[in-house]
Design a protein around this motif. Structure first.
Motif, PDB file in Angstrom:
ATOM      1  N   ASP A   1      22.864  98.811  77.658  1.00  0.00           N
ATOM      2  CA  ASP A   1      23.300  99.967  76.857  1.00  0.00           C
ATOM      3  C   ASP A   1      24.798 100.250  76.990  1.00  0.00           C
ATOM      4  O   ASP A   1      25.227 101.411  77.067  1.00  0.00           O
ATOM      5  CB  ASP A   1      22.503 101.219  77.259  1.00  0.00           C
ATOM      6  CG  ASP A   1      21.001 101.013  77.084  1.00  0.00           C
ATOM      7  OD1 ASP A   1      20.619 100.355  76.096  1.00  0.00           O
ATOM      8  OD2 ASP A   1      20.237 101.500  77.928  1.00  0.00           O
ATOM      9  N   LYS A   2      25.574  99.179  77.044  1.00  0.00           N
ATOM     10  CA  LYS A   2      27.040  99.293  77.075  1.00  0.00           C
ATOM     11  C   LYS A   2      27.539 100.115  78.263  1.00  0.00           C
ATOM     12  O   LYS A   2      28.558 100.808  78.186  1.00  0.00           O
ATOM     13  CB  LYS A   2      27.560  99.899  75.766  1.00  0.00           C
ATOM     14  CG  LYS A   2      27.263  99.038  74.540  1.00  0.00           C
ATOM     15  CD  LYS A   2      27.833  99.649  73.271  1.00  0.00           C
ATOM     16  CE  LYS A   2      27.526  98.766  72.064  1.00  0.00           C
ATOM     17  NZ  LYS A   2      28.073  99.346  70.804  1.00  0.00           N
ATOM     18  N   ARG A   3      26.811 100.071  79.358  1.00  0.00           N
ATOM     19  CA  ARG A   3      27.252 100.761  80.568  1.00  0.00           C
ATOM     20  C   ARG A   3      28.544 100.145  81.084  1.00  0.00           C
ATOM     21  O   ARG A   3      28.847  98.985  80.809  1.00  0.00           O
ATOM     22  CB  ARG A   3      26.176 100.661  81.648  1.00  0.00           C
ATOM     23  CG  ARG A   3      24.979 101.556  81.415  1.00  0.00           C
ATOM     24  CD  ARG A   3      23.907 101.277  82.451  1.00  0.00           C
ATOM     25  NE  ARG A   3      24.441 101.288  83.810  1.00  0.00           N
ATOM     26  CZ  ARG A   3      23.745 100.862  84.863  1.00  0.00           C
ATOM     27  NH1 ARG A   3      22.519 100.393  84.707  1.00  0.00           N
ATOM     28  NH2 ARG A   3      24.272 100.913  86.063  1.00  0.00           N
ATOM     29  N   LYS A   4      29.290 100.929  81.840  1.00  0.00           N
ATOM     30  CA  LYS A   4      30.560 100.461  82.380  1.00  0.00           C
ATOM     31  C   LYS A   4      30.431  99.946  83.806  1.00  0.00           C
ATOM     32  O   LYS A   4      31.423  99.516  84.409  1.00  0.00           O
ATOM     33  CB  LYS A   4      31.595 101.578  82.310  1.00  0.00           C
ATOM     34  CG  LYS A   4      31.944 102.000  80.881  1.00  0.00           C
ATOM     35  CD  LYS A   4      33.016 103.068  80.863  1.00  0.00           C
ATOM     36  CE  LYS A   4      33.364 103.461  79.426  1.00  0.00           C
ATOM     37  NZ  LYS A   4      34.431 104.502  79.377  1.00  0.00           N
ATOM     38  N   THR A   5      29.213  99.997  84.351  1.00  0.00           N
ATOM     39  CA  THR A   5      28.976  99.500  85.704  1.00  0.00           C
ATOM     40  C   THR A   5      27.710  98.649  85.732  1.00  0.00           C
ATOM     41  O   THR A   5      26.832  98.787  84.881  1.00  0.00           O
ATOM     42  CB  THR A   5      28.819 100.657  86.714  1.00  0.00           C
ATOM     43  OG1 THR A   5      27.719 101.495  86.309  1.00  0.00           O
ATOM     44  CG2 THR A   5      30.097 101.478  86.814  1.00  0.00           C
ATOM     45  N   MET A   6      27.644  97.788  86.737  1.00  0.00           N
ATOM     46  CA  MET A   6      26.482  96.932  86.937  1.00  0.00           C
ATOM     47  C   MET A   6      25.774  97.364  88.226  1.00  0.00           C
ATOM     48  O   MET A   6      26.436  97.687  89.213  1.00  0.00           O
ATOM     49  CB  MET A   6      26.927  95.467  87.067  1.00  0.00           C
ATOM     50  CG  MET A   6      25.789  94.465  87.173  1.00  0.00           C
ATOM     51  SD  MET A   6      26.373  92.783  87.612  1.00  0.00           S
ATOM     52  CE  MET A   6      27.476  92.424  86.250  1.00  0.00           C
ATOM     53  N   ASP A   7      24.459  97.386  88.223  1.00  0.00           N
ATOM     54  CA  ASP A   7      23.713  97.711  89.437  1.00  0.00           C
ATOM     55  C   ASP A   7      24.072  96.718  90.538  1.00  0.00           C
ATOM     56  O   ASP A   7      24.191  95.518  90.286  1.00  0.00           O
ATOM     57  CB  ASP A   7      22.206  97.656  89.171  1.00  0.00           C
ATOM     58  CG  ASP A   7      21.736  98.774  88.256  1.00  0.00           C
ATOM     59  OD1 ASP A   7      22.471  99.768  88.132  1.00  0.00           O
ATOM     60  OD2 ASP A   7      20.653  98.645  87.664  1.00  0.00           O
ATOM     61  N   LYS A   8      24.221  97.221  91.749  1.00  0.00           N
ATOM     62  CA  LYS A   8      24.628  96.351  92.857  1.00  0.00           C
ATOM     63  C   LYS A   8      23.663  95.187  93.045  1.00  0.00           C
ATOM     64  O   LYS A   8      24.092  94.054  93.298  1.00  0.00           O
ATOM     65  CB  LYS A   8      24.740  97.161  94.156  1.00  0.00           C
ATOM     66  CG  LYS A   8      25.192  96.311  95.344  1.00  0.00           C
ATOM     67  CD  LYS A   8      25.536  97.150  96.560  1.00  0.00           C
ATOM     68  CE  LYS A   8      24.327  97.598  97.322  1.00  0.00           C
ATOM     69  NZ  LYS A   8      24.703  98.242  98.621  1.00  0.00           N
ATOM     70  N   GLU A   9      22.369  95.441  92.931  1.00  0.00           N
ATOM     71  CA  GLU A   9      21.380  94.395  93.142  1.00  0.00           C
ATOM     72  C   GLU A   9      21.564  93.251  92.155  1.00  0.00           C
ATOM     73  O   GLU A   9      21.432  92.065  92.510  1.00  0.00           O
ATOM     74  CB  GLU A   9      19.965  94.961  93.016  1.00  0.00           C
ATOM     75  CG  GLU A   9      19.555  95.935  94.111  1.00  0.00           C
ATOM     76  CD  GLU A   9      20.230  97.297  93.970  1.00  0.00           C
ATOM     77  OE1 GLU A   9      20.749  97.598  92.872  1.00  0.00           O
ATOM     78  OE2 GLU A   9      20.242  98.051  94.963  1.00  0.00           O
ATOM     79  N   ILE A  10      21.875  93.596  90.902  1.00  0.00           N
ATOM     80  CA  ILE A  10      22.087  92.556  89.890  1.00  0.00           C
ATOM     81  C   ILE A  10      23.384  91.805  90.174  1.00  0.00           C
ATOM     82  O   ILE A  10      23.448  90.569  90.063  1.00  0.00           O
ATOM     83  CB  ILE A  10      22.128  93.176  88.476  1.00  0.00           C
ATOM     84  CG1 ILE A  10      20.761  93.761  88.119  1.00  0.00           C
ATOM     85  CG2 ILE A  10      22.535  92.134  87.441  1.00  0.00           C
ATOM     86  CD1 ILE A  10      20.716  94.477  86.787  1.00  0.00           C
ATOM     87  N   ALA A  11      24.419  92.544  90.552  1.00  0.00           N
ATOM     88  CA  ALA A  11      25.708  91.913  90.860  1.00  0.00           C
ATOM     89  C   ALA A  11      25.551  90.916  92.008  1.00  0.00           C
ATOM     90  O   ALA A  11      26.064  89.788  91.940  1.00  0.00           O
ATOM     91  CB  ALA A  11      26.741  92.975  91.228  1.00  0.00           C
ATOM     92  N   VAL A  12      24.839  91.310  93.044  1.00  0.00           N
ATOM     93  CA  VAL A  12      24.619  90.421  94.190  1.00  0.00           C
ATOM     94  C   VAL A  12      23.895  89.156  93.748  1.00  0.00           C
ATOM     95  O   VAL A  12      24.249  88.037  94.137  1.00  0.00           O
ATOM     96  CB  VAL A  12      23.812  91.153  95.291  1.00  0.00           C
ATOM     97  CG1 VAL A  12      23.299  90.154  96.337  1.00  0.00           C
ATOM     98  CG2 VAL A  12      24.685  92.212  95.962  1.00  0.00           C
ATOM     99  N   SER A  13      22.869  89.325  92.905  1.00  0.00           N
ATOM    100  CA  SER A  13      22.111  88.180  92.412  1.00  0.00           C
ATOM    101  C   SER A  13      23.005  87.233  91.607  1.00  0.00           C
ATOM    102  O   SER A  13      22.935  86.002  91.763  1.00  0.00           O
ATOM    103  CB  SER A  13      20.949  88.660  91.539  1.00  0.00           C
ATOM    104  OG  SER A  13      20.267  87.567  90.963  1.00  0.00           O
ATOM    105  N   MET A  14      23.851  87.794  90.757  1.00  0.00           N
ATOM    106  CA  MET A  14      24.753  86.968  89.944  1.00  0.00           C
ATOM    107  C   MET A  14      25.792  86.263  90.809  1.00  0.00           C
ATOM    108  O   MET A  14      26.121  85.101  90.585  1.00  0.00           O
ATOM    109  CB  MET A  14      25.449  87.834  88.887  1.00  0.00           C
ATOM    110  CG  MET A  14      24.547  88.365  87.793  1.00  0.00           C
ATOM    111  SD  MET A  14      23.756  87.058  86.808  1.00  0.00           S
ATOM    112  CE  MET A  14      22.081  87.152  87.455  1.00  0.00           C
ATOM    113  N   TRP A  15      26.325  86.968  91.805  1.00  0.00           N
ATOM    114  CA  TRP A  15      27.300  86.338  92.713  1.00  0.00           C
ATOM    115  C   TRP A  15      26.653  85.183  93.475  1.00  0.00           C
ATOM    116  O   TRP A  15      27.270  84.134  93.660  1.00  0.00           O
ATOM    117  CB  TRP A  15      27.857  87.381  93.678  1.00  0.00           C
ATOM    118  CG  TRP A  15      28.868  88.297  93.064  1.00  0.00           C
ATOM    119  CD1 TRP A  15      29.762  87.997  92.075  1.00  0.00           C
ATOM    120  CD2 TRP A  15      29.084  89.678  93.398  1.00  0.00           C
ATOM    121  NE1 TRP A  15      30.530  89.097  91.760  1.00  0.00           N
ATOM    122  CE2 TRP A  15      30.136  90.143  92.563  1.00  0.00           C
ATOM    123  CE3 TRP A  15      28.513  90.557  94.312  1.00  0.00           C
ATOM    124  CZ2 TRP A  15      30.619  91.450  92.624  1.00  0.00           C
ATOM    125  CZ3 TRP A  15      28.986  91.868  94.376  1.00  0.00           C
ATOM    126  CH2 TRP A  15      30.031  92.303  93.545  1.00  0.00           C
TER     127      TRP A  15
END
Length: 271
Positions: free
Chosen positions: A188-202
């Protein structure tokens, strides 16, 4: 008078030769830029010239623009959309959706083109198709994306997708892919990413890029105050990874890094 006339004639000749030499050098520089651009991107002559001209013949800016706007530069020969639609129909689950591939249908498609759904290269497939929602490929994204890439058979898709692993060794291409990931993984065009998702992507995308990734993830997971990742932090982490590598002493404390990265360096040095 004759001497003055000779001097003026010599001057004009020298000026003309200088201008011609400049034109030749300019033409040579353009040919070299086109060659370098093609070597980096595998694009055609026509696309290389088009992107370079739009970027004022600045190679770095042109390559960045090409990867950031890949959908603007279709293959020389577009793929047949009717053939591509039939491939989509082959993998879709009619009981779930006739307009999207997700879940088991997406898993089967990726496996069908020899892409491991569990590996980061599967994300690169979605990047190539300019997908907008994580874990899903819409019919329009599938048909238009593969058409733009000039791929209208499973065999052609397999061949091209096999090359995707190379983006992790191409700094400019990987940067465009990595920056696209942020938008892809936010809803939904949010300006932040959930930490859990960011960790998974990293975990999936940075192992070969960021030698200190294990330490970074340990720091992030321990940081209870960090619940979301901003776009600035997401993008700057890649720059930090490239600047520092595996040597934290290369960190410039006067650099304009996000506070979280400053805190990580302090945490790392205190370990």
């Amino acid at each position: 008078k004759n001497l003055n006339r000779d001097n003026r004639s010599r001057s004009r000749t020298e000026t003309r030769l200088t201008e011609e030499r400049s034109t030749v050098m300019s033409s040579y520089s353009q040919r070299r830029a086109i060659s370098d651009f093609k070597n980096i991107t595998s694009a055609s002559d026509a696309i290389a010239r088009k992107v370079l001209q739009a970027s004022g013949w600045n190679l770095e800016r042109a390559v960045d623009d090409y990867y950031a706007n890949r959908h603007k530069y279709p293959a020389a020969k577009l793929g047949d959309k009717k053939k591509i639609a039939k491939i989509f129909d082959k993998y879709m689950d009619e009981e779930e959706s006739t307009d999207e591939l997700f879940g088991e249908a997406l898993f089967n498609f990726l496996s069908g083109i020899d892409v491991d759904p569990e590996e980061s290269v599967s994300l690169a497939v979605c990047w190539k198709l300019n997908c907008t929602e994580m874990g899903r490929i819409t019919r329009d994204e599938f048909v238009n994306g593969f058409s733009m890439l000039g791929l209208d058979s499973v065999k052609a898709m397999k061949t091209e997708m096999a090359k995707l692993k190379s983006i992790f060794n191409n700094p400019r291409e990987f940067k465009a892919f990595y920056q696209w990931l942020f938008t892809y993984c936010t809803e939904d065009k949010r300006k932040t990413m959930d930490k859990e998702i960011a960790v998974s992507m990293w975990e999936q995308t940075l192992p070969s890029v960021f030698p200190l990734l294990k330490d970074w993830l340990e720091f992030v997971n321990e940081n209870e105050q960090l619940k979301f990742v901003s776009k600035d932090l997401w993008n700057q982490l890649l720059e930090f990874a490239r600047d520092v590598g595996d040597d934290i002493s290369k960190y410039d404390e006067d650099g304009a890094w996000p506070v979280v990265i400053d805190d990580f360096v302090e945490w790392y040095n205190d370990k």
